[in-house]
Design an enzyme around this catalytic site. Sequence first.
Site, mmCIF file in Angstrom:
data_model
loop_
_atom_site.group_PDB
_atom_site.id
_atom_site.type_symbol
_atom_site.label_atom_id
_atom_site.label_comp_id
_atom_site.label_asym_id
_atom_site.label_seq_id
_atom_site.Cartn_x
_atom_site.Cartn_y
_atom_site.Cartn_z
ATOM 1 N N LYS A 1 0.845 -1.204 0.000
ATOM 2 C CA LYS A 1 0.000 0.000 0.000
ATOM 3 C C LYS A 1 0.877 1.250 0.000
ATOM 4 C CE LYS A 1 -3.819 -2.504 2.053
ATOM 5 N NZ LYS A 1 -4.695 -2.839 3.163
ATOM 6 N N ASP B 1 -11.075 2.700 3.512
ATOM 7 C CA ASP B 1 -11.320 1.256 3.374
ATOM 8 C C ASP B 1 -12.801 0.978 3.124
ATOM 9 O OD1 ASP B 1 -9.333 -0.713 3.409
ATOM 10 O OD2 ASP B 1 -8.901 -0.369 5.532
ATOM 11 N N GLN C 1 -4.703 -1.429 9.271
ATOM 12 C CA GLN C 1 -4.619 -2.775 8.698
ATOM 13 C C GLN C 1 -5.223 -3.796 9.652
ATOM 14 O OE1 GLN C 1 -3.656 -3.406 5.605
ATOM 15 N NE2 GLN C 1 -3.811 -5.615 5.758
HETATM 16 N N1 GUN Z 1 -6.829 -6.903 5.894
HETATM 17 C C1 GUN Z 1 -7.090 -7.688 4.822
HETATM 18 N N2 GUN Z 1 -7.594 -6.940 3.819
HETATM 19 C C2 GUN Z 1 -7.671 -5.672 4.271
HETATM 20 C C3 GUN Z 1 -8.098 -4.448 3.691
HETATM 21 O O1 GUN Z 1 -8.555 -4.363 2.543
HETATM 22 N N3 GUN Z 1 -7.993 -3.344 4.490
HETATM 23 C C4 GUN Z 1 -7.511 -3.414 5.752
HETATM 24 N N4 GUN Z 1 -7.478 -2.286 6.461
HETATM 25 N N5 GUN Z 1 -7.112 -4.529 6.319
HETATM 26 C C5 GUN Z 1 -7.192 -5.649 5.575
#
Ligand code: GUN
Length: 280
Positions: A52, A119, A96
């Site tokens: 990311k 998100d 996350q």
């Molecule tokens: N953990 C697994 N996929 C995601 C996601 O798309 N966003 C976040 N914040 N955590 C995750």
Amino acid sequence: MPQIIDGKAISAQIKEEVKQKVSELNAKGINVCLAVIQVGNDPASSVYVGNKKKACEYCGIRSESYELAEETSESELLELIGRLNKDEAVDGILVQLPLPSHISEDKVIAAIDPSKDVDGFSVNSVGALAVGKKGFRSCTPAGIIELLKRSNIEISGRECVIIGRSNIVGKPMALMMLEQNATVTVCHSRTVDLASVTSRADILIVAIGRPRMITSEYVKEGAVVIDVGIHRNENNKLCGDVDFDDVKDKCSYITPVPGGVGPMTIAMLMHNCVSRYLEN
Ligand code: GUN
């Protein structure tokens, strides 16, 4: 052979569009910033967070990184989110998941200001989607809509079956397909005779989290198959929830693993970071 939907190429196109938008904003003196929070050092999470941050750098988005110790308390994390909510330089806040078990994910998600919930996980964002209002869309299902649209696959009026009912993929996916005028069925672990339901699908979206479970008897001839799963098989090679080799000759389009849905999640996150600056 089916057409292979190239998620890598489509995600690159989206990131390019975001990069262009960011550079236009920069020219007007506007900077875009994503705060990325990771608690603990789960290796898979570290890989996702690293990717990311790399995508941010590529698009010209500044990423502000918060790598917190596993022992961080819930109140410390909530306090950090409170500060970032107030910080006008921060456009988006990403925490996350999963979080360590002593921290409530629900509380943390609810603490993020809805205007920074890139998100799209908050009750506010999901509620907006449910009633057809503007708001942040959960990145993986939003990415699947882009894969279908940019591959010129008709959605309206078609039978869509989704396997999986998670808050992150299955449920928002169903709402987004409904918004695109598909006829939608959601299957899950209690569904009776799964194969008879999935074989009705013109578009089959699989998010069950079980390696190669979906074989050709679950798939209608000519269906579009979208595979959200990602696993390592017995030879340490990546594979999805769909048995690609078994299914490929029966469908019209299929997403590969890797290189299908996976890259779209991050591309849509980048899109969400600039979405408030886009027209429409
Ligand atoms: N953990 C697994 N996929 C995601 C996601 O798309 N966003 C976040 N914040 N955590 C995750």
